[in-house]
Design a protein around this motif. Structure first.
Motif, PDB file in Angstrom:
ATOM      1  N   SER A 101       0.832  -1.204   0.000  1.00  0.00           N
ATOM      2  CA  SER A 101       0.000   0.000   0.000  1.00  0.00           C
ATOM      3  C   SER A 101       0.866   1.254   0.000  1.00  0.00           C
ATOM      4  O   SER A 101       0.559   2.237  -0.690  1.00  0.00           O
ATOM      5  N   SER A 102       1.955   1.223   0.758  1.00  0.00           N
ATOM      6  CA  SER A 102       2.865   2.370   0.806  1.00  0.00           C
ATOM      7  C   SER A 102       3.525   2.606  -0.543  1.00  0.00           C
ATOM      8  O   SER A 102       3.645   3.755  -0.999  1.00  0.00           O
ATOM      9  N   ASP A 103       3.952   1.529  -1.191  1.00  0.00           N
ATOM     10  CA  ASP A 103       4.574   1.669  -2.507  1.00  0.00           C
ATOM     11  C   ASP A 103       3.596   2.281  -3.505  1.00  0.00           C
ATOM     12  O   ASP A 103       3.977   3.099  -4.351  1.00  0.00           O
ATOM     13  N   PHE A 104       2.329   1.890  -3.399  1.00  0.00           N
ATOM     14  CA  PHE A 104       1.307   2.433  -4.298  1.00  0.00           C
ATOM     15  C   PHE A 104       1.104   3.926  -4.036  1.00  0.00           C
ATOM     16  O   PHE A 104       1.056   4.734  -4.974  1.00  0.00           O
ATOM     17  N   VAL A 105       0.989   4.302  -2.772  1.00  0.00           N
ATOM     18  CA  VAL A 105       0.800   5.712  -2.417  1.00  0.00           C
ATOM     19  C   VAL A 105       2.023   6.529  -2.821  1.00  0.00           C
ATOM     20  O   VAL A 105       1.900   7.628  -3.387  1.00  0.00           O
ATOM     21  N   ASN A 106       3.207   6.011  -2.561  1.00  0.00           N
ATOM     22  CA  ASN A 106       4.435   6.740  -2.902  1.00  0.00           C
ATOM     23  C   ASN A 106       4.616   6.901  -4.406  1.00  0.00           C
ATOM     24  O   ASN A 106       5.316   7.817  -4.859  1.00  0.00           O
ATOM     25  N   SER A 107       3.985   6.015  -5.179  1.00  0.00           N
ATOM     26  CA  SER A 107       4.083   6.112  -6.639  1.00  0.00           C
ATOM     27  C   SER A 107       3.051   7.069  -7.224  1.00  0.00           C
ATOM     28  O   SER A 107       3.001   7.258  -8.437  1.00  0.00           O
ATOM     29  N   GLU A 147       6.575   3.732   6.101  1.00  0.00           N
ATOM     30  CA  GLU A 147       7.023   3.665   4.714  1.00  0.00           C
ATOM     31  C   GLU A 147       6.678   4.920   3.913  1.00  0.00           C
ATOM     32  O   GLU A 147       7.370   5.244   2.946  1.00  0.00           O
ATOM     33  N   THR A 148       5.604   5.621   4.282  1.00  0.00           N
ATOM     34  CA  THR A 148       5.218   6.817   3.521  1.00  0.00           C
ATOM     35  C   THR A 148       5.744   8.101   4.151  1.00  0.00           C
ATOM     36  O   THR A 148       5.978   9.084   3.443  1.00  0.00           O
ATOM     37  N   GLY A 149       5.898   8.097   5.478  1.00  0.00           N
ATOM     38  CA  GLY A 149       6.325   9.309   6.158  1.00  0.00           C
ATOM     39  C   GLY A 149       5.278  10.407   6.131  1.00  0.00           C
ATOM     40  O   GLY A 149       5.594  11.583   6.329  1.00  0.00           O
ATOM     41  N   GLN A 150       4.003  10.046   5.910  1.00  0.00           N
ATOM     42  CA  GLN A 150       2.934  11.030   5.814  1.00  0.00           C
ATOM     43  C   GLN A 150       1.986  10.924   7.005  1.00  0.00           C
ATOM     44  O   GLN A 150       2.009   9.947   7.755  1.00  0.00           O
ATOM     45  N   LYS A 151       1.134  11.943   7.165  1.00  0.00           N
ATOM     46  CA  LYS A 151       0.145  11.952   8.237  1.00  0.00           C
ATOM     47  C   LYS A 151      -1.027  11.059   7.842  1.00  0.00           C
ATOM     48  O   LYS A 151      -1.719  11.335   6.864  1.00  0.00           O
ATOM     49  N   VAL A 152      -1.240  10.015   8.621  1.00  0.00           N
ATOM     50  CA  VAL A 152      -2.245   9.002   8.300  1.00  0.00           C
ATOM     51  C   VAL A 152      -3.405   9.093   9.288  1.00  0.00           C
ATOM     52  O   VAL A 152      -3.196   9.227  10.497  1.00  0.00           O
ATOM     53  N   THR A 153      -4.617   9.015   8.764  1.00  0.00           N
ATOM     54  CA  THR A 153      -5.818   8.927   9.587  1.00  0.00           C
ATOM     55  C   THR A 153      -6.434   7.549   9.404  1.00  0.00           C
ATOM     56  O   THR A 153      -6.721   7.144   8.272  1.00  0.00           O
ATOM     57  N   ALA A 154      -6.620   6.826  10.506  1.00  0.00           N
ATOM     58  CA  ALA A 154      -7.246   5.507  10.470  1.00  0.00           C
ATOM     59  C   ALA A 154      -8.722   5.659  10.804  1.00  0.00           C
ATOM     60  O   ALA A 154      -9.071   6.155  11.881  1.00  0.00           O
ATOM     61  N   ILE A 155      -9.588   5.232   9.890  1.00  0.00           N
ATOM     62  CA  ILE A 155     -11.031   5.385  10.061  1.00  0.00           C
ATOM     63  C   ILE A 155     -11.624   4.013  10.371  1.00  0.00           C
ATOM     64  O   ILE A 155     -11.638   3.121   9.517  1.00  0.00           O
ATOM     65  N   PHE A 156     -12.129   3.855  11.604  1.00  0.00           N
ATOM     66  CA  PHE A 156     -12.672   2.585  12.057  1.00  0.00           C
ATOM     67  C   PHE A 156     -14.190   2.550  11.857  1.00  0.00           C
ATOM     68  O   PHE A 156     -14.822   3.592  11.674  1.00  0.00           O
ATOM     69  N   PRO A 157     -14.795   1.354  11.899  1.00  0.00           N
ATOM     70  CA  PRO A 157     -16.221   1.233  11.572  1.00  0.00           C
ATOM     71  C   PRO A 157     -17.155   2.010  12.491  1.00  0.00           C
ATOM     72  O   PRO A 157     -18.189   2.494  12.048  1.00  0.00           O
ATOM     73  N   ASP A 158     -16.837   2.107  13.791  1.00  0.00           N
ATOM     74  CA  ASP A 158     -17.761   2.792  14.696  1.00  0.00           C
ATOM     75  C   ASP A 158     -17.001   3.699  15.647  1.00  0.00           C
ATOM     76  O   ASP A 158     -15.794   3.544  15.872  1.00  0.00           O
ATOM     77  N   ALA A 159     -17.734   4.648  16.218  1.00  0.00           N
ATOM     78  CA  ALA A 159     -17.123   5.659  17.082  1.00  0.00           C
ATOM     79  C   ALA A 159     -16.585   5.055  18.370  1.00  0.00           C
ATOM     80  O   ALA A 159     -15.571   5.518  18.907  1.00  0.00           O
ATOM     81  N   GLY A 160     -17.256   4.018  18.893  1.00  0.00           N
ATOM     82  CA  GLY A 160     -16.798   3.397  20.127  1.00  0.00           C
ATOM     83  C   GLY A 160     -15.418   2.792  19.989  1.00  0.00           C
ATOM     84  O   GLY A 160     -14.549   2.976  20.854  1.00  0.00           O
ATOM     85  N   ALA A 161     -15.196   2.060  18.898  1.00  0.00           N
ATOM     86  CA  ALA A 161     -13.885   1.457  18.668  1.00  0.00           C
ATOM     87  C   ALA A 161     -12.821   2.530  18.481  1.00  0.00           C
ATOM     88  O   ALA A 161     -11.712   2.423  19.022  1.00  0.00           O
ATOM     89  N   ALA A 162     -13.147   3.575  17.729  1.00  0.00           N
ATOM     90  CA  ALA A 162     -12.176   4.643  17.485  1.00  0.00           C
ATOM     91  C   ALA A 162     -11.780   5.337  18.785  1.00  0.00           C
ATOM     92  O   ALA A 162     -10.600   5.623  19.023  1.00  0.00           O
ATOM     93  N   ALA A 163     -12.763   5.610  19.657  1.00  0.00           N
ATOM     94  CA  ALA A 163     -12.472   6.278  20.924  1.00  0.00           C
ATOM     95  C   ALA A 163     -11.626   5.397  21.835  1.00  0.00           C
ATOM     96  O   ALA A 163     -10.680   5.869  22.482  1.00  0.00           O
ATOM     97  N   LEU A 164     -11.953   4.110  21.891  1.00  0.00           N
ATOM     98  CA  LEU A 164     -11.194   3.186  22.730  1.00  0.00           C
ATOM     99  C   LEU A 164      -9.747   3.070  22.263  1.00  0.00           C
ATOM    100  O   LEU A 164      -8.810   3.121  23.068  1.00  0.00           O
TER     101      LEU A 164
END
Length: 336
Positions: A101-107, A147-164
């Motif tokens: 995935s990083s190689d794809f983004v970097n390309s 691998e990318t050195g970029q600011k990444v946001t991880a988006i999880f399915p629900d707010a409870g999991a993200a907060a935990l």
């Protein structure tokens, strides 16, 4: 977050010269129907079927031992074989998907899918298993950030999991958000990753993807998406989803074990179809390389060609086609 030792601990990694193993064969129709009994990630697969499991150096094939003995200075030299590109364990597969995935983004790529269609990740909706699933997703996210050195946001399915997870992963190098957030991606975020988005949140998935396509344009990676469900049937909506949305994504990593082989892709490489090496247990031979994902018809032709060269053709072909016959019609319909 604590993880189970048999799955993630580094002592289970094997030396490079040992044979590669894949996870237990995956019933391809598992994502189309509800299995009667689901496998928990924390349970180690039975030794007789675990191709991703730990094994001893005594299991190494004779040619690997000979190569090690013949190496200069007593240092084993890696032997490049057909299945050398395959990961040696589950953690290795997840890191490999992050690297692809990083190689794809970097390309310069913008929309990517990384999928591991293996039992350990397919059936983790049971109560108590999601904590282990999130721990595995962190391996992918950490690899992507590194691998990318970029600011990444991880988006999880629900707010409870993200907060935990935001609370538990205080030192994480990425931000945690959820599909239900009003603005899960901020203007300063450079890469967005959706962790196992499912068909129930399809509207939110498409909305966020559309936002990322506007100025500034940013990459979107979906890790193990479940946007097509057998529960909703095969109709216009599913075909429209594939034609207008999923077709805009590139599958940069795919691992799909078969009863007698595997289908594999790791960007920037091509799609590869493997079949079991009849002379070496838990080893694989390359049957074909393709520029696009093989469908049921392609698999039938490929394994049919392998059968013509094998003395065990009837059993090999029957095993493979027994799996693909149950989903070939579904795949043809939604591909239209």
């Amino acid at each position: 977050m604590a993880t189970t030792a048999p799955l993630l601990s580094p002592q289970h990694a094997r030396p490079a010269h040992l044979p590669r193993r894949l996870p237990p064969p995956l019933h391809l129709a598992s994502h189309l129907d509800v299995p009667a009994k689901r496998m928990r990630l924390r349970r180690a697969p039975p030794p007789c079927t675990a191709k991703f499991g730990k094994f001893d150096a005594s299991d190494a094939p004779a040619e690997a031992k000979e190569a090690e003995a013949a190496a200069d200075g007593g240092v084993a030299q890696p032997v490049e074989e057909d299945d050398s590109c395959l990961p040696s364990d589950l953690e290795g597969a997840i890191r490999q998907s992050g690297k692809a995935s990083s190689d794809f983004v970097n390309s310069g790529g913008l929309r990517a899918i990384a999928e591991l269609l293996i039992p350990q990740l397919e059936f983790l909706n049971e109560e108590g298993a999601q904590a282990e699933l999130w721990a595995l997703s962190k391996i992918f996210l950490d690899t992507l950030v590194q691998e990318t050195g970029q600011k990444v946001t991880a988006i999880f399915p629900d707010a409870g999991a993200a907060a935990l997870l935001k609370y538990q992963w205080k030192d994480a190098q990425f931000k945690c958000a959820s599909l239900s957030d009003r603005k899960p991606v901020d203007p300063e975020d450079e890469v967005a990753v959706m962790i196992i988005p499912d068909h129930q949140m399809l509207e939110a998935v498409e909305r966020i993807a559309s936002q990322l396509s506007d100025d500034p344009i940013r990459p979107l990676v979906m890790w193990n998406p479940r946007l097509v469900s057998g529960d909703v049937g095969v109709g216009f909506n599913v075909r429209n989803l594939r034609r207008n949305f999923l077709s805009t994504f590139t599958t940069v990593y795919s691992m799909r074990p078969l009863p007698t082989g595997a289908v594999f892709r790791c960007f920037p490489g091509q799609w590869k179809v493997f079949y079991d090496d009849p002379n070496r247990p838990n080893r694989y031979l390359l049957a074909r390389e393709l520029t696009s994902r093989p469908d049921a018809t392609d698999i039938e032709r490929i394994f049919g060609g392998v059968d013509e060269q094998s003395e065990e053709a009837p059993s090999l072909m029957n095993n493979v086609m027994g799996v693909f016959s149950s989903v070939s019609r579904f795949m043809r319909i939604i591909s239209k």
